[in-house]
Design a protein around this motif. Structure first.
Motif, PDB file in Angstrom:
ATOM      1  N   PRO A  94      48.176  23.700  14.586  1.00  0.00           N
ATOM      2  CA  PRO A  94      49.556  23.653  15.085  1.00  0.00           C
ATOM      3  C   PRO A  94      50.542  24.140  14.026  1.00  0.00           C
ATOM      4  CG  PRO A  94      48.386  21.675  15.728  1.00  0.00           C
ATOM      5  CD  PRO A  94      47.470  22.414  14.788  1.00  0.00           C
ATOM      6  N   GLY A  95      51.425  25.017  14.437  1.00  0.00           N
ATOM      7  CA  GLY A  95      52.388  25.601  13.514  1.00  0.00           C
ATOM      8  C   GLY A  95      51.953  26.938  12.955  1.00  0.00           C
ATOM      9  N   ALA A  96      50.679  27.292  13.116  1.00  0.00           N
ATOM     10  CA  ALA A  96      50.194  28.590  12.639  1.00  0.00           C
ATOM     11  C   ALA A  96      50.780  29.705  13.497  1.00  0.00           C
ATOM     12  CB  ALA A  96      48.671  28.639  12.680  1.00  0.00           C
ATOM     13  N   ARG A  97      50.972  30.865  12.900  1.00  0.00           N
ATOM     14  CA  ARG A  97      51.489  32.036  13.621  1.00  0.00           C
ATOM     15  C   ARG A  97      50.431  33.122  13.553  1.00  0.00           C
ATOM     16  NH1 ARG A  97      55.768  34.330  11.347  1.00  0.00           N
ATOM     17  NH2 ARG A  97      56.897  34.923  13.239  1.00  0.00           N
ATOM     18  N   LEU A  98      49.780  33.370  14.669  1.00  0.00           N
ATOM     19  CA  LEU A  98      48.657  34.298  14.712  1.00  0.00           C
ATOM     20  C   LEU A  98      49.114  35.698  15.088  1.00  0.00           C
ATOM     21  CD1 LEU A  98      46.005  32.149  16.632  1.00  0.00           C
ATOM     22  CD2 LEU A  98      46.526  32.174  14.182  1.00  0.00           C
ATOM     23  N   PHE A 156      55.315  30.591   4.102  1.00  0.00           N
ATOM     24  CA  PHE A 156      54.244  29.597   4.244  1.00  0.00           C
ATOM     25  C   PHE A 156      53.659  29.675   5.644  1.00  0.00           C
ATOM     26  CE2 PHE A 156      56.811  28.074   0.776  1.00  0.00           C
ATOM     27  CZ  PHE A 156      55.897  27.538  -0.114  1.00  0.00           C
ATOM     28  N   ASP A 157      52.332  29.712   5.724  1.00  0.00           N
ATOM     29  CA  ASP A 157      51.645  29.687   7.001  1.00  0.00           C
ATOM     30  C   ASP A 157      50.253  29.104   6.797  1.00  0.00           C
ATOM     31  OD1 ASP A 157      50.066  31.711   5.892  1.00  0.00           O
ATOM     32  OD2 ASP A 157      51.101  33.316   6.954  1.00  0.00           O
ATOM     33  N   VAL A 202      51.437  25.956  19.312  1.00  0.00           N
ATOM     34  CA  VAL A 202      52.228  24.737  19.519  1.00  0.00           C
ATOM     35  C   VAL A 202      51.354  23.495  19.428  1.00  0.00           C
ATOM     36  CG1 VAL A 202      53.691  23.490  21.155  1.00  0.00           C
ATOM     37  CG2 VAL A 202      53.898  25.976  20.930  1.00  0.00           C
ATOM     38  N   GLU A 203      50.132  23.587  19.965  1.00  0.00           N
ATOM     39  CA  GLU A 203      49.224  22.451  19.919  1.00  0.00           C
ATOM     40  C   GLU A 203      47.790  22.939  19.938  1.00  0.00           C
ATOM     41  OE1 GLU A 203      48.111  19.680  18.824  1.00  0.00           O
ATOM     42  OE2 GLU A 203      49.835  18.631  19.694  1.00  0.00           O
ATOM     43  N   GLY A 221      60.409  19.442  12.402  1.00  0.00           N
ATOM     44  CA  GLY A 221      59.636  20.274  13.316  1.00  0.00           C
ATOM     45  C   GLY A 221      59.162  19.538  14.552  1.00  0.00           C
ATOM     46  N   ILE A 222      58.731  18.302  14.383  1.00  0.00           N
ATOM     47  CA  ILE A 222      58.200  17.573  15.539  1.00  0.00           C
ATOM     48  C   ILE A 222      59.304  17.120  16.487  1.00  0.00           C
ATOM     49  CG2 ILE A 222      56.181  16.755  14.271  1.00  0.00           C
ATOM     50  CD1 ILE A 222      57.527  14.067  13.966  1.00  0.00           C
TER      51      ILE A 222
END
Length: 274
Positions: free
Chosen positions: A147-151, A37-38, A132-133, A91-92
């Motif tokens: 936030p939370g995406a992995r690029l 998931f992303d 992160v933000e 996560g937070i």
């Protein structure tokens, strides 16, 4: 070897670097499923999850239902699956997210006020850049870096900063597998390698429509102990923006101030907290 894969940035088996041993344990299989998931795959069918994590459909079927029972995943009305609220709640609590976010937000807000561009901060997470933000508004260009995406490191401004300042081993791994996201994505390893040298020398990265058409991203390094690059601060703005040179200066000044603040706050080595 170069791979051409259009679309939103997602995970690949090589990028996740999952080993056969990882997937033998229950924990390893569970994380492999969650890792599919992303930002581009928020809702997935069982078949999609199976394909992206490399596990048999029967195994995925059983484990997904267990994860649903535990609240880690939820089943939507159309029968697909998405990350459950328990994962978000956990996560937070991560110190990296909460501490870095608290310190960086005032600097990010100052940058946002200057141009209403999306402002983001990312750290190295394996072979990806973890956002992160991010700050954005109603007039901000729509972007995929929530936030939370992995690029991907090679196609995003913040990612290129981290890659240019990363280890030789990291660079060789990324240069060996360059996915294509738009017609402007650099997939020639020699061209990208030279660009990484320029980024490190100039102190900023510029990615124009390499991850999404119509979007330009600028990013600069955030340093910690011993001036080691530990994060990247950047903006995403429309290609038509003619004020990029000024924004590079703004980002550099903000990153320098934020770097000092992080060191004084004891967050001078974020790599140990991802």
């Amino acid at each position: 070897m170069t791979q051409n894969k259009p679309g939103l940035p997602g995970h690949t088996l090589s990028a996740r670097a999952k080993t056969a041993q990882d997937l033998k344990s229950v924990t390893g299989r569970a994380f492999a499923i969650l890792d599919t998931f992303d930002g581009g795959h928020r809702h997935q069918t069982l078949a999609s999850i199976s394909r992206r994590c490399g596990l048999p459909l029967s195994t995925v079927h059983r484990m997904v239902h267990e994860l649903v029972d535990l609240g880690a995943l939820i089943r939507t009305i159309d029968g697909s699956y998405e990350i459950g609220s328990k994962i978000w709640r956990l996560g937070i609590l991560a110190s990296l997210h909460s501490d870095l976010r608290e310190i960086a937000l005032p600097y990010m807000e100052d940058i946002y006020q200057l141009g209403n561009d999306a402002v983001q901060i990312g750290v190295l997470d394996g072979f990806r850049c973890l956002i992160v933000e991010r700050i954005a508004g109603s007039r901000t260009l729509a972007v995929i870096s929530k936030p939370g995406a992995r690029l991907p490191l090679h196609a995003s401004g913040v990612g290129k900063v981290l890659l240019a300042n990363g280890s030789r081993e990291l660079q060789e791994a990324v240069l060996g597998s360059l996915d294509r996201y738009t017609g402007n994505t650099i997939t020639d390893a020699k061209v990208l390698e030279q660009q990484l040298k320029d980024i490190k020398r100039q102190g900023f990265a510029h990615s124009q429509e390499e991850l999404a058409m119509g979007a330009t991203s600028l990013a600069v390094p955030i340093t910690g102990y011993g001036n080691k690059v530990t994060a990247a601060l950047g903006i995403v703005t429309p290609v038509a923006n003619r004020d990029l040179e000024r924004m590079v200066s703004v980002l550099k000044v903000s990153a320098a101030a934020l770097s000092r603040k992080l060191v004084l706050s004891g967050l001078g080595d974020l790599s140990q907290r991802v």
